[in-house]
Design a protein around this motif. Structure first.
Motif, PDB file in Angstrom:
ATOM      1  N   ASP A  35       0.817  -1.209   0.000  1.00 31.36           N
ATOM      2  CA  ASP A  35       0.000   0.000   0.000  1.00 31.36           C
ATOM      3  C   ASP A  35       0.856   1.268   0.000  1.00 31.36           C
ATOM      4  N   GLY A  36       2.161   1.104  -0.116  1.00 30.38           N
ATOM      5  CA  GLY A  36       3.062   2.244  -0.068  1.00 30.38           C
ATOM      6  C   GLY A  36       3.087   3.016  -1.381  1.00 30.38           C
ATOM      7  N   LYS A  37       3.726   4.175  -1.326  1.00 35.70           N
ATOM      8  CA  LYS A  37       3.833   5.051  -2.495  1.00 35.70           C
ATOM      9  C   LYS A  37       5.297   5.303  -2.793  1.00 35.70           C
ATOM     10  N   VAL A  38       5.668   5.235  -4.064  1.00 38.09           N
ATOM     11  CA  VAL A  38       7.030   5.528  -4.491  1.00 38.09           C
ATOM     12  C   VAL A  38       7.015   6.807  -5.329  1.00 38.09           C
ATOM     13  N   VAL A  39       7.878   7.744  -4.967  1.00 39.49           N
ATOM     14  CA  VAL A  39       8.069   8.970  -5.742  1.00 39.49           C
ATOM     15  C   VAL A  39       9.392   8.831  -6.491  1.00 39.49           C
ATOM     16  N   ASP A  40       9.336   8.826  -7.811  1.00 39.70           N
ATOM     17  CA  ASP A  40      10.540   8.655  -8.630  1.00 39.70           C
ATOM     18  C   ASP A  40      11.080  10.009  -9.065  1.00 39.70           C
ATOM     19  N   ARG A  41      12.373  10.194  -8.909  1.00 37.60           N
ATOM     20  CA  ARG A  41      13.021  11.430  -9.353  1.00 37.60           C
ATOM     21  C   ARG A  41      14.291  11.051 -10.123  1.00 37.60           C
ATOM     22  N   ASP A  42      14.226  11.172 -11.440  1.00 41.85           N
ATOM     23  CA  ASP A  42      15.368  10.902 -12.312  1.00 41.85           C
ATOM     24  C   ASP A  42      16.084  12.228 -12.551  1.00 41.85           C
ATOM     25  N   LEU A  43      17.251  12.385 -11.969  1.00 47.82           N
ATOM     26  CA  LEU A  43      17.943  13.669 -12.056  1.00 47.82           C
ATOM     27  C   LEU A  43      18.445  13.975 -13.456  1.00 47.82           C
ATOM     28  N   ASN A  44      18.639  12.942 -14.273  1.00 46.63           N
ATOM     29  CA  ASN A  44      19.052  13.193 -15.648  1.00 46.63           C
ATOM     30  C   ASN A  44      17.891  13.614 -16.536  1.00 46.63           C
ATOM     31  N   ALA A  45      16.683  13.435 -16.047  1.00 43.32           N
ATOM     32  CA  ALA A  45      15.498  13.870 -16.791  1.00 43.32           C
ATOM     33  C   ALA A  45      14.891  15.123 -16.169  1.00 43.32           C
ATOM     34  N   THR A  46      15.593  15.723 -15.206  1.00 45.05           N
ATOM     35  CA  THR A  46      15.127  16.929 -14.532  1.00 45.05           C
ATOM     36  C   THR A  46      16.050  18.079 -14.890  1.00 45.05           C
ATOM     37  N   GLN A  47      15.497  19.158 -15.388  1.00 48.81           N
ATOM     38  CA  GLN A  47      16.295  20.332 -15.717  1.00 48.81           C
ATOM     39  C   GLN A  47      16.582  21.113 -14.439  1.00 48.81           C
ATOM     40  N   ILE A  48      17.811  21.016 -13.942  1.00 46.74           N
ATOM     41  CA  ILE A  48      18.195  21.695 -12.704  1.00 46.74           C
ATOM     42  C   ILE A  48      19.284  22.711 -13.035  1.00 46.74           C
ATOM     43  N   PRO A  49      18.966  23.971 -12.996  1.00 43.12           N
ATOM     44  CA  PRO A  49      19.984  24.971 -13.312  1.00 43.12           C
ATOM     45  C   PRO A  49      20.951  25.160 -12.145  1.00 43.12           C
ATOM     46  N   PRO A  50      22.177  25.582 -12.428  1.00 45.89           N
ATOM     47  CA  PRO A  50      23.080  25.914 -11.323  1.00 45.89           C
ATOM     48  C   PRO A  50      22.562  27.140 -10.583  1.00 45.89           C
ATOM     49  N   ILE A  51      22.837  27.204  -9.282  1.00 44.78           N
ATOM     50  CA  ILE A  51      22.386  28.373  -8.539  1.00 44.78           C
ATOM     51  C   ILE A  51      23.201  29.593  -8.966  1.00 44.78           C
ATOM     52  N   ASN A  52      22.573  30.763  -8.887  1.00 40.93           N
ATOM     53  CA  ASN A  52      23.254  32.004  -9.255  1.00 40.93           C
ATOM     54  C   ASN A  52      22.966  33.072  -8.197  1.00 40.93           C
TER      55      ASN A  52
END
Length: 213
Positions: A35-52
């Motif tokens: 009955d659990g929930k899995v949250v998937d986060r693929d970092l290569n499919a996520t556009q993450i800009p460098p901080i500025n």
């Protein structure tokens, strides 16, 4: 209902050892938590800009004073932090890149290591705010960097992640390493190589659900 945050950072996908091992962990976790929930986060499919500089300025601006532009700048960070806060357990796949973590994982860390959200200096000393969670880091390395080996001093992956997440308040962390993946590029049978690591991951996944790890 238990929730698991599943993060992958390898760019290799089907050839990735860390992805195969996190996948095995998730499968075992689902079997133990139907009955659990899995949250998937693929970092290569996520556009993450460098901080500025604008991003830094936004995090040090009181929320009630945020401009629409600052809210937009912090929207991804807010979302990634919410995933950490709203899940009970994490499994994070980490291939070693140049003796450290992949660049996409570092970009994610820069978004979630945020004053007032995941750590605080409210009383003048640092205090982690990610509390009551547990994490499994599944690391894949081309060479062998185990303690007491000649190459151990070049392994900056586990020390960095242990220190960083400890700073954020997460101290219930397990590190499972599949070392020597370079052998797969030189004829080592993949199934034979993975077998003991898959067993270790599955055993740990069961143990965490039984409160034994």
């Amino acid at each position: 209902m238990s929730t698991l945050l599943h993060i992958d950072s390898s760019p290799l996908y089907g050839r990735s050892v860390s992805r195969e091992l996190t996948g095995a962990f998730v499968s075992q976790w689902k079997a133990s938590n139907p009955d659990g929930k899995v949250v998937d986060r693929d970092l290569n499919a996520t556009q993450i800009p460098p901080i500025n500089a604008d991003w830094v300025g936004a995090i040090f601006t009181p929320e009630e004073a945020h401009t629409p532009e600052q809210k937009q700048l912090l929207a991804l960070s807010d979302s990634l932090i919410a995933e950490l806060q709203q899940t009970d357990e994490y499994v994070i796949g980490v291939p070693m890149h140049n003796f450290s973590v992949p660049s996409v994982l570092k970009l994610w860390i820069d978004q979630i290591a945020r004053v007032g959200k995941t750590f605080s200096y409210a009383d003048g000393t640092p205090k982690g705010l990610i509390l009551g969670k547990k994490a499994t880091f599944i690391i894949a390395t081309g060479g062998i960097y185990d303690a007491q080996t000649q190459m151990a001093s070049l392994n900056f992956v586990e020390p960095y992640l242990r220190s960083l997440f400890g700073f954020l308040g997460l101290t219930d962390a397990t590190f499972l390493t599949a070392g020597g993946t370079m052998a797969l590029n030189h004829g080592q049978d993949r199934d034979a190589f993975l077998a003991p690591h898959l067993q270790a991951v599955q055993t740990h996944a069961v143990a965490t659900q039984e409160g034994q790890a």
